[in-house]
Design an enzyme around this catalytic site. Structure first.
Site, PDB file in Angstrom:
ATOM      1  N   TYR A  44       0.827  -1.209   0.000  1.00  9.07           N
ATOM      2  CA  TYR A  44       0.000   0.000   0.000  1.00  9.07           C
ATOM      3  C   TYR A  44       0.860   1.257   0.000  1.00  9.07           C
ATOM      4  CZ  TYR A  44      -3.712  -3.281   1.345  1.00  9.07           C
ATOM      5  OH  TYR A  44      -4.586  -4.338   1.409  1.00  9.07           O
TER       6      TYR A  44
ATOM      7  N   SER B 209      -4.319 -14.352   2.748  1.00 13.17           N
ATOM      8  CA  SER B 209      -5.300 -13.425   2.185  1.00 13.17           C
ATOM      9  C   SER B 209      -5.592 -13.860   0.755  1.00 13.17           C
ATOM     10  CB  SER B 209      -4.745 -11.995   2.206  1.00 13.17           C
ATOM     11  OG  SER B 209      -5.656 -11.109   1.606  1.00 13.17           O
ATOM     12  N   ASN B 210      -6.838 -13.722   0.369  1.00 15.22           N
ATOM     13  CA  ASN B 210      -7.255 -14.123  -0.988  1.00 15.22           C
ATOM     14  C   ASN B 210      -7.019 -15.602  -1.248  1.00 15.22           C
ATOM     15  OD1 ASN B 210      -8.084 -11.449  -2.002  1.00 15.22           O
ATOM     16  ND2 ASN B 210      -5.940 -10.941  -1.665  1.00 15.22           N
TER      17      ASN B 210
ATOM     18  N   GLN C 162      -7.973 -13.231   4.941  1.00 15.36           N
ATOM     19  CA  GLN C 162      -8.561 -11.914   4.635  1.00 15.36           C
ATOM     20  C   GLN C 162      -9.046 -11.938   3.188  1.00 15.36           C
ATOM     21  OE1 GLN C 162      -6.783  -7.562   3.848  1.00 15.36           O
ATOM     22  NE2 GLN C 162      -6.485  -8.213   5.956  1.00 15.36           N
TER      23      GLN C 162
ATOM     24  N   TYR D  13     -12.539  -7.633   3.584  1.00 13.98           N
ATOM     25  CA  TYR D  13     -12.071  -6.391   2.948  1.00 13.98           C
ATOM     26  C   TYR D  13     -13.055  -5.903   1.892  1.00 13.98           C
ATOM     27  CZ  TYR D  13      -9.768  -8.672  -1.218  1.00 13.98           C
ATOM     28  OH  TYR D  13      -9.483  -9.340  -2.372  1.00 13.98           O
TER      29      TYR D  13
ATOM     30  N   PRO E  63     -15.534  -3.990   2.463  1.00 20.49           N
ATOM     31  CA  PRO E  63     -16.863  -4.295   3.028  1.00 20.49           C
ATOM     32  C   PRO E  63     -17.924  -3.273   2.628  1.00 20.49           C
ATOM     33  CG  PRO E  63     -15.487  -3.283   4.690  1.00 20.49           C
ATOM     34  CD  PRO E  63     -14.592  -3.514   3.493  1.00 20.49           C
ATOM     35  N   LEU E  64     -17.458  -2.099   2.134  1.00 20.73           N
ATOM     36  CA  LEU E  64     -18.415  -1.061   1.708  1.00 20.73           C
ATOM     37  C   LEU E  64     -18.556  -1.035   0.198  1.00 20.73           C
ATOM     38  CD1 LEU E  64     -17.090   1.851   3.994  1.00 20.73           C
ATOM     39  CD2 LEU E  64     -18.894   0.188   4.507  1.00 20.73           C
TER      40      LEU E  64
END
Ligand SMILES: NC(=O)c1ccc[n+]([C@@H]2O[C@H](COP(=O)([O-])OP(=O)(O)OC[C@H]3O[C@@H](n4cnc5c(N)ncnc54)[C@H](OP(=O)(O)O)[C@@H]3O)[C@@H](O)[C@H]2O)c1
Length: 275
Positions: A57, A148-149, A171, A200, A202-203
């Site tokens: 990131y 993750s994934n 995740q 992840y 989530p919105l």
């Protein structure tokens, strides 16, 4: 009856720890100052105690920002998750170097949880997990490891691969609009194996608030659509939602997703939407 027994608690287990049912993500930060302020406010309310980041990131700048937050609020107040890029797993030296660089950016000696950001193609999952365990746990850089994934088959393989550590987290993308595979395949496996799902996106970057069913339920229960969408996720056992915000108004709305629960009827209605 909803697909899973409703979890009324706003604390969720990860390994032997518990964390708040909502943590905060740090991907695609536009304004680091505002993000810093929102993260600090979140921790200082006492309602949020976990932050998700990754070496990827902002090419390390998100970890540096989380480091600043930790120095401001106190390291011990935050459960920190970070992620290594999958190709680091190709060599032990590269993996150790990447993890040490993450710790340096975060300004910590030990991170709480390190995840493989996504599975590395061309290497068996079992080998990937053993390598992460050997370096991250073996050298004391992380308290816990996870993935993750990873799909359900990959998670199953990962669970059997470790020498002594446990895989405590997978995740994955999970929201009220993107829920079926998680609820049908992954979450049942996770629950049988004490694995926590960090949800992840989530919105759906705000899109959950546009769905007519989410909006109708929000109106009925006197909450906002964002709060309904997050409450749906944290009503599941072992699910922690990790929305991202750098806007303090948005943060307050997110925090208002805890401390109450949708009715079973509302959860069932939401179970009829989404892919
Ligand atoms: N493991 C992985 O492969 C993976 C992949 C994707 C994400 N993640 C993690 O999960 C975190 C969250 O996922 P995400 O960032 O993809 O998506 P998200 O949390 O679904 O959406 C974030 C977006 O929604 C906006 N937002 C936040 N609160 C809002 C509110 N109350 N009302 C309206 N809009 C709102 C944010 O803008 P503002 O900042 O302006 O509020 C931001 O643009 C990431 O930051 C990252 O830590 C992990």
């Amino acid at each position: 009856m909803p697909l899973f027994p409703v979890d009324n608690g706003d604390r969720k287990p990860i390994g032997g720890d518990t964390v708040s049912a909502i943590g905060l993500g740090t991907w695609a930060i536009r304004n680091p100052r505002r993000a810093f302020e929102a993260l600090v406010e979140a921790i200082e309310t006492g309602l949020v105690d976990n932050i998700d980041t990754a070496e990827m990131y902002g090419e390390g700048t998100a970890e540096e920002l989380v480091g600043e937050v930790l120095r401001k609020v106190g390291r011990e107040r935050v459960f920190v998750t970070t992620k290594v890029l999958p190709w680091r797993l190709r060599s032990f030296e590269e993996l150790e170097k990447a993890i040490r660089a993450s710790l340096r950016r975060l300004g910590v000696e030990t991170v709480d949880l390190i995840l493989i950001h996504w599975p590395l193609e061309g290497m068996p999952v079992s080998e990937q997990v053993r390598r992460l365990e050997k370096i991250a746990i073996g050298k004391g850089y992380a308290r816990y490891i996870g993935v993750s994934n990873f799909d359900d088959r990959e998670l199953e393989e990962a669970l059997h691969a470790t020498a002594s550590a446990e895989i405590v987290v997978d995740q994955v993308h999970y929201s009220v609009l993107h829920r079926r595979w998680v609820e049908e395949k992954l979450l049942p496996l996770a629950l049988r194996n004490n694995v926590t799902i960090q949800a992840y996106t989530p919105l759906e970057r705000g899109r959950v608030a546009e769905h007519p069913v989410v909006r109708r339920i929000a109106e009925r229960v006197g909450r906002t659509p964002i709060q309904v969408a997050l409450n749906y996720l944290i009503s599941r056992p072992r699910v922690v939602a990790i929305p991202k915000t750098e806007n303090r108004e948005h943060l307050r709305e997110i925090l208002g997703a805890m401390g109450w629960r949708l009715t079973e009827d509302a959860i069932e209605e939401l179970e009829r939407i989404g892919e």
